[in-house]
Design an enzyme around this catalytic site. Structure first.
Site, PDB file in Angstrom:
ATOM      1  N   LEU A 267       0.823  -1.216   0.000  1.00  0.00           N
ATOM      2  CA  LEU A 267       0.000   0.000   0.000  1.00  0.00           C
ATOM      3  C   LEU A 267       0.856   1.266   0.000  1.00  0.00           C
ATOM      4  O   LEU A 267       1.919   1.307   0.604  1.00  0.00           O
ATOM      5  CB  LEU A 267      -0.933  -0.017   1.214  1.00  0.00           C
ATOM      6  CG  LEU A 267      -1.856  -1.236   1.282  1.00  0.00           C
ATOM      7  CD1 LEU A 267      -2.763  -1.153   2.510  1.00  0.00           C
ATOM      8  CD2 LEU A 267      -2.704  -1.382   0.018  1.00  0.00           C
TER       9      LEU A 267
ATOM     10  N   GLY B  73      -1.628   6.401  -2.687  1.00  0.00           N
ATOM     11  CA  GLY B  73      -2.826   6.277  -3.528  1.00  0.00           C
ATOM     12  C   GLY B  73      -3.895   5.472  -2.805  1.00  0.00           C
ATOM     13  O   GLY B  73      -5.052   5.900  -2.686  1.00  0.00           O
ATOM     14  N   HIS B  74      -3.499   4.307  -2.292  1.00  0.00           N
ATOM     15  CA  HIS B  74      -4.454   3.477  -1.539  1.00  0.00           C
ATOM     16  C   HIS B  74      -4.949   4.232  -0.298  1.00  0.00           C
ATOM     17  O   HIS B  74      -6.137   4.175   0.036  1.00  0.00           O
ATOM     18  CB  HIS B  74      -3.785   2.187  -1.065  1.00  0.00           C
ATOM     19  CG  HIS B  74      -3.241   1.328  -2.169  1.00  0.00           C
ATOM     20  ND1 HIS B  74      -1.902   1.117  -2.355  1.00  0.00           N
ATOM     21  CD2 HIS B  74      -3.869   0.611  -3.139  1.00  0.00           C
ATOM     22  CE1 HIS B  74      -1.716   0.307  -3.390  1.00  0.00           C
ATOM     23  NE2 HIS B  74      -2.892  -0.011  -3.885  1.00  0.00           N
TER      24      HIS B  74
ATOM     25  N   LYS C 205      -6.871   5.736 -11.591  1.00  0.00           N
ATOM     26  CA  LYS C 205      -5.576   5.288 -12.132  1.00  0.00           C
ATOM     27  C   LYS C 205      -5.755   4.104 -13.083  1.00  0.00           C
ATOM     28  O   LYS C 205      -4.964   3.913 -14.001  1.00  0.00           O
ATOM     29  CB  LYS C 205      -4.682   4.888 -10.962  1.00  0.00           C
ATOM     30  CG  LYS C 205      -3.492   4.038 -11.317  1.00  0.00           C
ATOM     31  CD  LYS C 205      -2.236   4.754 -10.973  1.00  0.00           C
ATOM     32  CE  LYS C 205      -0.983   4.073 -11.465  1.00  0.00           C
ATOM     33  NZ  LYS C 205      -1.043   2.660 -11.705  1.00  0.00           N
ATOM     34  N   ASP C 206      -6.785   3.289 -12.846  1.00  0.00           N
ATOM     35  CA  ASP C 206      -7.047   2.099 -13.687  1.00  0.00           C
ATOM     36  C   ASP C 206      -8.401   2.266 -14.370  1.00  0.00           C
ATOM     37  O   ASP C 206      -9.410   1.699 -13.945  1.00  0.00           O
ATOM     38  CB  ASP C 206      -7.041   0.839 -12.809  1.00  0.00           C
ATOM     39  CG  ASP C 206      -5.711   0.682 -12.092  1.00  0.00           C
ATOM     40  OD1 ASP C 206      -4.730   0.360 -12.760  1.00  0.00           O
ATOM     41  OD2 ASP C 206      -5.652   0.896 -10.864  1.00  0.00           O
TER      42      ASP C 206
ATOM     43  N   SER D 124       2.394   3.959  -7.310  1.00  0.00           N
ATOM     44  CA  SER D 124       2.091   2.583  -7.707  1.00  0.00           C
ATOM     45  C   SER D 124       2.942   1.630  -6.892  1.00  0.00           C
ATOM     46  O   SER D 124       4.110   1.937  -6.595  1.00  0.00           O
ATOM     47  CB  SER D 124       2.387   2.397  -9.201  1.00  0.00           C
ATOM     48  OG  SER D 124       2.444   1.019  -9.516  1.00  0.00           O
TER      49      SER D 124
HETATM   50  P1  AMP Z   1      -4.021  -2.027  -6.705  1.00  0.00           P
HETATM   51  O1  AMP Z   1      -3.505  -2.433  -5.368  1.00  0.00           O
HETATM   52  O2  AMP Z   1      -2.956  -1.534  -7.627  1.00  0.00           O
HETATM   53  O3  AMP Z   1      -4.962  -3.021  -7.325  1.00  0.00           O
HETATM   54  O4  AMP Z   1      -4.912  -0.747  -6.415  1.00  0.00           O
HETATM   55  C1  AMP Z   1      -6.024  -0.818  -5.564  1.00  0.00           C
HETATM   56  C2  AMP Z   1      -6.910   0.376  -5.826  1.00  0.00           C
HETATM   57  O5  AMP Z   1      -6.156   1.565  -5.604  1.00  0.00           O
HETATM   58  C3  AMP Z   1      -7.395   0.421  -7.283  1.00  0.00           C
HETATM   59  O6  AMP Z   1      -8.744   0.868  -7.284  1.00  0.00           O
HETATM   60  C4  AMP Z   1      -6.469   1.425  -7.909  1.00  0.00           C
HETATM   61  O7  AMP Z   1      -7.048   2.111  -9.002  1.00  0.00           O
HETATM   62  C5  AMP Z   1      -6.223   2.382  -6.751  1.00  0.00           C
HETATM   63  N1  AMP Z   1      -4.955   3.094  -6.935  1.00  0.00           N
HETATM   64  C6  AMP Z   1      -3.743   2.557  -7.241  1.00  0.00           C
HETATM   65  N2  AMP Z   1      -2.814   3.534  -7.374  1.00  0.00           N
HETATM   66  C7  AMP Z   1      -3.455   4.707  -7.148  1.00  0.00           C
HETATM   67  C8  AMP Z   1      -3.058   6.072  -7.145  1.00  0.00           C
HETATM   68  N3  AMP Z   1      -1.810   6.435  -7.401  1.00  0.00           N
HETATM   69  N4  AMP Z   1      -3.998   7.008  -6.876  1.00  0.00           N
HETATM   70  C9  AMP Z   1      -5.278   6.652  -6.612  1.00  0.00           C
HETATM   71  N5  AMP Z   1      -5.727   5.387  -6.604  1.00  0.00           N
HETATM   72  C10 AMP Z   1      -4.831   4.418  -6.865  1.00  0.00           C
END
Ligand code: AMP
Length: 281
Positions: free
Chosen positions: A34, A37-38, A149-150, A185
């Site tokens: 984490l 962003g998370h 972001k996705d 990220s």
């Molecule tokens: P992940 O762990 O990469 O699957 O991300 C979990 C959630 O956090 C997903 O909804 C992503 O879009 C969001 N997320 C990842 N990186 C960021 C970021 N830099 N800013 C905002 N949300 C993010």
């Protein structure tokens, strides 16, 4: 740490915990490792709900075997971040518990996005939808938080939630960046010092396309501006980029009001993706 989150590993125990809750439950699904962003998603969920749960699960269905092995994992650090951001629970199941022997069902992706075909990532997005559907059924949240972001993932999840009448609200959250523009990220931790120094070129390339579009250039010329910016950085290799209408992911038409510029870029063995969406008028 504000509070120490409870770590729940079994789907059954997670559902029982949620079913006994009073008040609203916000849910933030993640792959772990984490970062800020998370954290922003968790804090927003905390503001909008009485209780927040975060899942930490590296979902094998959405990775290549190599990517799955390499993905960073650190549940102890994640628990600190989750507690400090105000969530009460981490759901951290094993792959065996999520996909026990006999698991078979598949979600078929809607023929919504030409973009998915162009990216050749149907298998990945199918894996994402399957795990998100399972997580929602297990965690029983009122609201679920996803990052812009996705963007393809988010749009597919919104489609699935509407099509299957999932009794949850899907909330979109803005991308959190470093001062130099690099999107936060989990994969950034895998970059070498040189790759990290080069990584802000991805955001610069997106901005170059934005500037071209806002200056009245065609999407094709804006794409060339993006490519030129990336080519100037020898460590970066463009895998895929698109300039689309964010509502449909179809190619941007003349007169469109809004644009989404997306790029997936390799730095060494690491694939980073980023996007910006903005009004054109
Ligand atoms: P992940 O762990 O990469 O699957 O991300 C979990 C959630 O956090 C997903 O909804 C992503 O879009 C969001 N997320 C990842 N990186 C960021 C970021 N830099 N800013 C905002 N949300 C993010």
């Amino acid at each position: 740490m504000k509070n120490k989150p409870v770590i729940i590993r079994s789907p059954g125990a997670m559902t029982r915990w949620s079913a006994g809750l009073k008040g609203t439950l916000g849910f933030v699904p993640t792959l772990g490792a984490l970062h800020e962003g998370h954290e922003s998603l968790i804090k927003r969920a905390r503001r909008e709900n009485d209780v927040v749960a975060v899942s930490v699960f590296v979902n094998p269905l959405q990775f290549t075997p190599e990517g799955f092995k390499k993905y960073p994992r650190n549940l102890a650090a994640d628990a600190k971040t989750v507690g400090a951001a105000g969530a009460a629970v981490i759901f951290a199941p094993s792959a065996e518990r999520m996909y026990p022997a006999g698991f078979q069902s598949q979600i078929i992706l809607p023929p919504l996005f030409g973009a998915l075909k162009r990216q050749k990532l149907e298998w990945h997005y199918r894996g994402v939808l399957q795990v998100v559907l399972k997580l929602i059924q297990i965690v029983l949240p009122d609201r679920v938080y996803f990052g812009l972001k996705d963007p393809h993932q988010l749009a597919l999840i919104e489609r699935m939630a509407a099509d299957f009448n999932l009794p949850v609200e899907i909330r979109r959250c803005p991308t959190v960046r470093e001062r130099n523009g690099l999107a936060r990220s989990s994969r950034n931790t895998l970059l070498t010092a040189e790759e990290r120094a080069a990584a802000p070129v991805i955001y610069q390339a997106l901005r170059a396309a934005q500037k071209a579009l806002r200056g009245g250039e065609t999407p094709a010329r804006a794409m060339r501006a993006l490519e030129r910016t990336l080519v100037a950085e020898p460590l970066a290799r463009l895998e895929y980029a698109e300039i689309v209408d964010p509502a449909t992911f179809a190619s941007l038409r003349r007169g469109a009001r809004e644009a989404l510029v997306y790029a997936a870029v390799w730095l060494g063995e690491k694939r980073l993706a980023d996007n910006i969406r903005f009004r054109l008028k």
